[in-house]
Design an enzyme around this catalytic site. Sequence first.
Site, PDB file in Angstrom:
ATOM      1  N   GLU A  46       0.855  -1.194   0.000  1.00  0.00           N
ATOM      2  CA  GLU A  46       0.000   0.000   0.000  1.00  0.00           C
ATOM      3  C   GLU A  46       0.889   1.242   0.000  1.00  0.00           C
ATOM      4  OE1 GLU A  46      -3.418   1.962   2.955  1.00  0.00           O
ATOM      5  OE2 GLU A  46      -1.970   0.495   3.715  1.00  0.00           O
ATOM      6  N   LYS A 102      -9.872   1.929  -2.314  1.00  0.00           N
ATOM      7  CA  LYS A 102     -10.252   1.440  -0.996  1.00  0.00           C
ATOM      8  C   LYS A 102     -11.565   2.085  -0.550  1.00  0.00           C
ATOM      9  CE  LYS A 102      -8.325   1.008   3.694  1.00  0.00           C
ATOM     10  NZ  LYS A 102      -7.186   1.359   4.563  1.00  0.00           N
ATOM     11  N   CYS A 119      -5.249  -2.961   3.350  1.00  0.00           N
ATOM     12  CA  CYS A 119      -5.040  -2.762   4.776  1.00  0.00           C
ATOM     13  C   CYS A 119      -6.261  -3.108   5.626  1.00  0.00           C
ATOM     14  CB  CYS A 119      -4.599  -1.313   5.013  1.00  0.00           C
ATOM     15  SG  CYS A 119      -4.063  -0.974   6.720  1.00  0.00           S
TER      16      CYS A 119
END
Length: 547
Positions: A293, A358, A417
Amino acid sequence: MSKAVRSHGFTALGPLHEAFARLSGLPALAAAFALGALSAVAFAPFHFSAVLVISFTGLVWMIDGARAQARWGRAVFLRGWAFGTGFFLISLHWTAMPFLVDPARTIWFIWMPLILLPAGMAIIWGAFTAMAGAFWSASPSRVFIFALFFALAEFARGHLFGGFPWNLPGTTWIPGGALSQAASLGGVYWLTLMTVFVMASPAALVDTRDARGIPLRVAPALVSVVALALGWAWGANRTEETSPLTDQAVVVMDAGVPQDKWDTLGPDPVLYEYLRMLTYPDSRPGDIVVWPEAAVPAYLLQDANALDAIAAYIGQRKLIAGTTRYELTTTDSRTYYNSLAVMDETVNQTGPLALYDKHRLVPFGELAAINFIPYGPQLSGMLPPTVQRLAADGFRPGAGATAIDTGGLPAFVALICYEGLFPEISRGVNLTDRAQWMVLISNDAWFGRGMGPAQHYAQNRYRAIETGLPLVRAANRGTSGIVDGYGREIMRTIPAETAPEGWSTSYGRARLPVAAEVTLFQSRFGAALFWISLCLFALLAFATWRR
């Protein structure tokens, strides 16, 4: 608290039961806090699961005493709240680390992760413990009641206000081990229900009933022993053979940049380190390369020089990389996204092959406080800034989880994440089109070098167990590697050659495992198993109530 509490059942445990049950006031809260704090070692990196027997049994016995008080609701709530505060403070102490990366900006708000977060989440445990107290009994039924309401509390914690299902009791089992395989049946919430019952079942050996009935008192513990034995045997059989491997090789890279240097280094040294690893001779055309990320401290897709360099070095391979990107609005302001991009050697000409934004954002880290706290704009002067700098006003959530299929590489579920905590995301993507693997990219440098990264990795491995899909994980200064569809580690990156001083640069290459068979959790019955089991527990509690 009445000193008249008397224990019955197994006489050897009677003094201990009375000691817990007779606690009141601050000593009771201190004991509950200590039991909760002790529970933290039941999770990664320790996985001392047996301590939950001590902590949950002690809490049940303390509720026995609290339930005998005139103001029992308050007493039960405070014990559950203190237990939760101790647990969340110790197990999540590392959440203060992001506030120490740039202390000049954020140190004044460190009380939030150290006080507000544990005390706030503990309210959920306190509330559901108080609900359990309303149905409490001096019989073994209280173990079923405790497990039922504790599991409901964890489900609520995983969904309220966006959810934070970190360190659910079901993840105490070492991922990839025999007992962890139960997550493939009903998911981690179902495993949490079973785990809480098993760990609390010894509490039924002693109670306050002045009545005979040893068999009924022994029954929960006996059922737990049988369940553990069967679960271990079934899980060991399920993991008896190693997973076959596909012909697709995956290369995982991590520059391992310390978070306190990430903003000041600039993109060039970090990008250079990744390009250097792209020249390693063991990688072949056709490989899939995965970076973490926000791999490079830059807007990678808007950086022409970086895209030219990637196009020149990637060759006949595909690159999956995390990056911050932005889009210009009609008012020439920027909307930022935390993204995953799939690239090849034409990226500098045609852009990425696929893009995922995300959609589950981390409060304070990616989501600005003014955007989720009530009256945020009015309180902006009192609220902390986002701890990351590339999108100082926070990110915009993406459209939702999806399976990425470019035609040039196996279809995969993209997770960034925080999203790896939520079983409903990875399960939901596979309800329509079955992917062949999952990719999770993360920046674990925010968590420091202690418990946080280990806990994150362990929970991510449960997504592989639940879905049966292998997982490729690239995490900056975390654990990077490949996990098969049973949660077993196939490959972990090793330190790279000539890494810059202070960096934890790592590299690894291995073939992607074949996906396991579709799990029961992926079916409607598996998804409903948690709720079916809750109903069964309610029936068992009723059947054994006051008997």
